[in-house]
Design a protein around this motif. Structure first.
Motif, PDB file in Angstrom:
ATOM      1  N   GLY A  52       0.824  -1.208   0.000  1.00 48.14           N
ATOM      2  CA  GLY A  52       0.000   0.000   0.000  1.00 48.14           C
ATOM      3  C   GLY A  52       0.854   1.253   0.000  1.00 48.14           C
ATOM      4  O   GLY A  52       0.567   2.226  -0.714  1.00 48.14           O
ATOM      5  N   MET A  53       1.941   1.234   0.788  1.00 50.25           N
ATOM      6  CA  MET A  53       2.856   2.378   0.800  1.00 50.25           C
ATOM      7  C   MET A  53       3.555   2.524  -0.545  1.00 50.25           C
ATOM      8  O   MET A  53       3.789   3.633  -1.025  1.00 50.25           O
ATOM      9  N   LEU A  54       3.863   1.394  -1.180  1.00 52.94           N
ATOM     10  CA  LEU A  54       4.487   1.430  -2.500  1.00 52.94           C
ATOM     11  C   LEU A  54       3.544   2.047  -3.526  1.00 52.94           C
ATOM     12  O   LEU A  54       3.977   2.808  -4.412  1.00 52.94           O
ATOM     13  N   PHE A  55       2.263   1.758  -3.422  1.00 51.66           N
ATOM     14  CA  PHE A  55       1.289   2.355  -4.340  1.00 51.66           C
ATOM     15  C   PHE A  55       1.258   3.873  -4.197  1.00 51.66           C
ATOM     16  O   PHE A  55       1.171   4.605  -5.194  1.00 51.66           O
ATOM     17  N   LEU A  56       1.365   4.363  -2.964  1.00 50.97           N
ATOM     18  CA  LEU A  56       1.389   5.810  -2.758  1.00 50.97           C
ATOM     19  C   LEU A  56       2.616   6.433  -3.425  1.00 50.97           C
ATOM     20  O   LEU A  56       2.526   7.504  -4.038  1.00 50.97           O
ATOM     21  N   VAL A  57       3.755   5.761  -3.321  1.00 51.12           N
ATOM     22  CA  VAL A  57       4.970   6.253  -3.985  1.00 51.12           C
ATOM     23  C   VAL A  57       4.778   6.230  -5.501  1.00 51.12           C
ATOM     24  O   VAL A  57       5.206   7.148  -6.214  1.00 51.12           O
ATOM     25  N   PHE A  58       4.149   5.178  -5.994  1.00 53.68           N
ATOM     26  CA  PHE A  58       3.856   5.060  -7.428  1.00 53.68           C
ATOM     27  C   PHE A  58       3.073   6.287  -7.915  1.00 53.68           C
ATOM     28  O   PHE A  58       3.402   6.879  -8.950  1.00 53.68           O
ATOM     29  N   VAL A  59       2.048   6.684  -7.180  1.00 52.00           N
ATOM     30  CA  VAL A  59       1.251   7.861  -7.573  1.00 52.00           C
ATOM     31  C   VAL A  59       2.114   9.120  -7.529  1.00 52.00           C
ATOM     32  O   VAL A  59       2.013   9.992  -8.412  1.00 52.00           O
ATOM     33  N   ASN A  60       2.968   9.240  -6.508  1.00 48.33           N
ATOM     34  CA  ASN A  60       3.887  10.378  -6.449  1.00 48.33           C
ATOM     35  C   ASN A  60       4.711  10.490  -7.721  1.00 48.33           C
ATOM     36  O   ASN A  60       4.920  11.580  -8.261  1.00 48.33           O
ATOM     37  N   VAL A  61       5.224   9.336  -8.189  1.00 49.48           N
ATOM     38  CA  VAL A  61       6.076   9.325  -9.376  1.00 49.48           C
ATOM     39  C   VAL A  61       5.273   9.719 -10.621  1.00 49.48           C
ATOM     40  O   VAL A  61       5.766  10.454 -11.484  1.00 49.48           O
ATOM     41  N   VAL A  62       4.031   9.241 -10.724  1.00 52.34           N
ATOM     42  CA  VAL A  62       3.184   9.630 -11.855  1.00 52.34           C
ATOM     43  C   VAL A  62       3.037  11.151 -11.907  1.00 52.34           C
ATOM     44  O   VAL A  62       3.235  11.782 -12.962  1.00 52.34           O
ATOM     45  N   ILE A  63       2.707  11.759 -10.776  1.00 51.09           N
ATOM     46  CA  ILE A  63       2.519  13.212 -10.732  1.00 51.09           C
ATOM     47  C   ILE A  63       3.845  13.929 -10.972  1.00 51.09           C
ATOM     48  O   ILE A  63       3.909  14.945 -11.681  1.00 51.09           O
ATOM     49  N   ASN A  64       4.908  13.390 -10.395  1.00 53.98           N
ATOM     50  CA  ASN A  64       6.242  13.943 -10.578  1.00 53.98           C
ATOM     51  C   ASN A  64       6.572  14.079 -12.063  1.00 53.98           C
ATOM     52  O   ASN A  64       7.026  15.140 -12.531  1.00 53.98           O
ATOM     53  N   TYR A  65       6.318  13.023 -12.810  1.00 56.89           N
ATOM     54  CA  TYR A  65       6.687  13.029 -14.226  1.00 56.89           C
ATOM     55  C   TYR A  65       5.685  13.755 -15.105  1.00 56.89           C
ATOM     56  O   TYR A  65       6.044  14.253 -16.180  1.00 56.89           O
ATOM     57  N   LEU A  66       4.433  13.849 -14.676  1.00 53.25           N
ATOM     58  CA  LEU A  66       3.493  14.692 -15.417  1.00 53.25           C
ATOM     59  C   LEU A  66       3.962  16.140 -15.407  1.00 53.25           C
ATOM     60  O   LEU A  66       3.878  16.854 -16.412  1.00 53.25           O
ATOM     61  N   ASP A  67       4.479  16.569 -14.255  1.00 54.93           N
ATOM     62  CA  ASP A  67       4.921  17.953 -14.141  1.00 54.93           C
ATOM     63  C   ASP A  67       6.292  18.185 -14.766  1.00 54.93           C
ATOM     64  O   ASP A  67       6.720  19.331 -14.916  1.00 54.93           O
ATOM     65  N   ARG A  68       7.000  17.104 -15.109  1.00 58.21           N
ATOM     66  CA  ARG A  68       8.219  17.248 -15.905  1.00 58.21           C
ATOM     67  C   ARG A  68       7.901  17.246 -17.396  1.00 58.21           C
ATOM     68  O   ARG A  68       8.510  17.969 -18.173  1.00 58.21           O
ATOM     69  N   ALA A  69       6.960  16.400 -17.790  1.00 59.79           N
ATOM     70  CA  ALA A  69       6.704  16.162 -19.214  1.00 59.79           C
ATOM     71  C   ALA A  69       5.633  17.062 -19.811  1.00 59.79           C
ATOM     72  O   ALA A  69       5.499  17.107 -21.038  1.00 59.79           O
ATOM     73  N   ASN A  70       4.856  17.771 -18.981  1.00 60.50           N
ATOM     74  CA  ASN A  70       3.800  18.617 -19.554  1.00 60.50           C
ATOM     75  C   ASN A  70       4.378  19.661 -20.512  1.00 60.50           C
ATOM     76  O   ASN A  70       3.746  20.029 -21.493  1.00 60.50           O
ATOM     77  N   LEU A  71       5.593  20.121 -20.240  1.00 60.59           N
ATOM     78  CA  LEU A  71       6.223  21.106 -21.123  1.00 60.59           C
ATOM     79  C   LEU A  71       6.465  20.531 -22.512  1.00 60.59           C
ATOM     80  O   LEU A  71       6.329  21.241 -23.521  1.00 60.59           O
ATOM     81  N   SER A  72       6.818  19.241 -22.595  1.00 59.83           N
ATOM     82  CA  SER A  72       7.078  18.644 -23.909  1.00 59.83           C
ATOM     83  C   SER A  72       5.813  18.604 -24.751  1.00 59.83           C
ATOM     84  O   SER A  72       5.862  18.759 -25.976  1.00 59.83           O
ATOM     85  N   VAL A  73       4.668  18.385 -24.105  1.00 62.71           N
ATOM     86  CA  VAL A  73       3.389  18.381 -24.829  1.00 62.71           C
ATOM     87  C   VAL A  73       3.024  19.799 -25.263  1.00 62.71           C
ATOM     88  O   VAL A  73       2.539  20.029 -26.374  1.00 62.71           O
ATOM     89  N   ALA A  74       3.288  20.757 -24.385  1.00 60.90           N
ATOM     90  CA  ALA A  74       2.930  22.149 -24.679  1.00 60.90           C
ATOM     91  C   ALA A  74       3.895  22.822 -25.644  1.00 60.90           C
ATOM     92  O   ALA A  74       3.571  23.870 -26.216  1.00 60.90           O
ATOM     93  N   ALA A  75       5.074  22.239 -25.851  1.00 65.64           N
ATOM     94  CA  ALA A  75       6.178  22.954 -26.500  1.00 65.64           C
ATOM     95  C   ALA A  75       5.864  23.449 -27.904  1.00 65.64           C
ATOM     96  O   ALA A  75       6.213  24.574 -28.260  1.00 65.64           O
ATOM     97  N   THR A  76       5.224  22.620 -28.735  1.00 63.50           N
ATOM     98  CA  THR A  76       5.038  23.018 -30.131  1.00 63.50           C
ATOM     99  C   THR A  76       4.167  24.269 -30.238  1.00 63.50           C
ATOM    100  O   THR A  76       4.456  25.173 -31.031  1.00 63.50           O
TER     101      THR A  76
END
Length: 427
Positions: free
Chosen positions: A9-33
């Motif tokens: 269960g704690m691992l699942f919480l970390v998993f969600v953290n990583v999803v959000i972490n990378y959304l906020d890194r990668a959103n710029l690549s989607v917006a870039a063009t």
């Protein structure tokens, strides 16, 4: 008594953290063009903006590792999630290069302790023979999230514009930061974990018990005061240098996909923007498959008695060599083959991403957070170098040299594991 399974269960919480972490890194690549047109950014300027996150993120990894050793993940992660998400919202209101560059720097700064914290959490909650699988599962969040959510991010931008994209992704992170604080606990503080699970974790090498500070020491979790000698100890190890260089190579491929990949498909391969959002999912799914396959096979080999050198190093070396297949995309104009070569390369990079297991295996017991910080610092130098180098290599409209550059990094990483990483033992 049958052990509980609270650790998952704690691992699942970390998993969600990583999803959000990378959304906020990668959103710029989607917006870039679209964003680069509205803000009149040249390819070179776009490369610098892509790299801005990496400047602060990489440079703050060692302080981030020290902070991860000192403060509770429950409090520190909640703070980081909320602050970097608010900064992400702010990116929806920028009007030029300078403001965007500054806010991306701030995003990297507030995300800096996240992966040292992930490693500390997994080291606390999982025994050695389950750790590669646990790392594979939480790291897969970056690929699963981006694979399934990149089309969603694309549609948000189509309907709400790039400004709405940043506001939406940032708002999700703020809400999750509050939920993390409410749900996460360390092993000794969790109300539902039983003694059998704690014994299972600790007997297998899990590290969750605090040590009493000695006279003259601070109350840091591992019982060690800050000393420059600790940093020197980490940097003096040839074995650790081998995994540091290898991580730079792994992250080189990763940061191509997190930054330039959508632009490559749309601008340099002429694909429709919406179609590119769906095609961009394929390499992320391949990377996730490679990561999970590598983690579970590696742990199974360990349980079957295979040496740590073979069980842990073989998937990483094989993956890094496979990542060189990205160069094949230079020799075809067929969209299916382009995506195939990119997906195959990212599958290999995913295999190599279990490299975080070496932080748990090799770190001095009292310096796990610091070693994780140095490891992530060295690896994330790629987040600075790669976007800028690609920007200059592709400035004349030819992306082929950029893909060759990424392929050469894979060879560098494999060579590092073969030539520098010797016997696997705690330093």
């Amino acid at each position: 008594m049958k052990p509980t399974r609270v650790r998952y269960g704690m691992l699942f919480l970390v998993f969600v953290n990583v999803v959000i972490n990378y959304l906020d890194r990668a959103n710029l690549s989607v917006a870039a063009t679209t964003m680069s047109g509205d803000l009149q950014l040249s390819p070179a300027q776009l490369g610098w903006v892509f790299s801005a996150f990496g400047w602060s993120y990489a440079l703050l990894q060692i302080p981030g590792g020290l902070i991860a050793d000192r403060f509770s993940p429950r409090i520190l992660y909640a703070f980081c999630l909320v602050t970097w998400s608010l900064v992400t919202v702010g990116q929806g209101f920028v009007r030029g290069f300078t403001a965007l560059f500054g806010l991306r720097l701030a995003t990297g700064a507030f995300e800096a302790p996240s992966y040292p914290m992930n490693n500390r959490i997994v080291t606390s909650w999982f025994p050695d023979n389950e750790r590669a699988s646990a790392i594979a599962l939480y790291v897969s969040g970056q690929f699963i999230g981006l694979a399934f959510l990149t089309p969603v991010l694309t549609m948000i931008q189509v309907n709400a514009g790039w400004k709405g994209l940043f506001i939406a992704t940032g708002g999700i992170g703020v809400v999750w930061g509050v939920l993390w604080y409410l749900l996460y606990r360390d092993p000794l503080d969790h109300s539902t974990v039983n003694a059998a699970e704690l014994a299972h974790i600790e007997s297998g090498g899990g590290l969750f018990r605090k040590k009493e500070p000695q006279p003259g020491q601070t109350s840091m979790r591992p019982g060690h005061a800050w000393q420059w000698a600790n940093v020197k100890q980490v940097f003096a190890s040839r074995t650790l240098w081998g995994v540091f260089i290898g991580q730079f190579a792994v992250n080189g491929s990763l940061w191509f996909f997190l930054t330039w990949f959508p632009t490559y498909l749309v601008k340099y391969r002429g694909l429709d923007f919406i179609k590119s959002g769906y095609l961009a999912s394929v390499p992320f799914l391949a990377a996730c498959a490679g990561l999970l396959l590598s983690g579970f096979i590696s742990d199974r080999l360990v349980r079957q008695g295979t040496s740590v050198e073979v069980a842990r190093k073989t998937p990483i070396i094989s993956g890094l060599l496979l990542s060189m297949s990205i160069i094949g995309a230079n020799y075809t104009n067929d969209t299916t083959l382009i995506i195939f070569f990119l997906a195959l390369a990212f599958f290999g990079s995913g295999m190599a991403l279990i490299s975080w297991v070496f932080v748990s295996i090799l770190s001095p017991k009292n310096l796990i957070g610091l070693t994780g910080g140095v490891f992530n610092f060295m690896g994330n130098l790629a987040s600075i170098v790669v976007p800028i180098v690609i920007g200059y290599l592709a400035k004349d409209g030819d992306f082929k040299p950029a893909l060759v550059f990424i392929g050469v990094l894979g060879l560098l990483g494999a060579s590092s594991y073969i030539l520098l990483v010797g016997k696997i033992r705690r330093q």
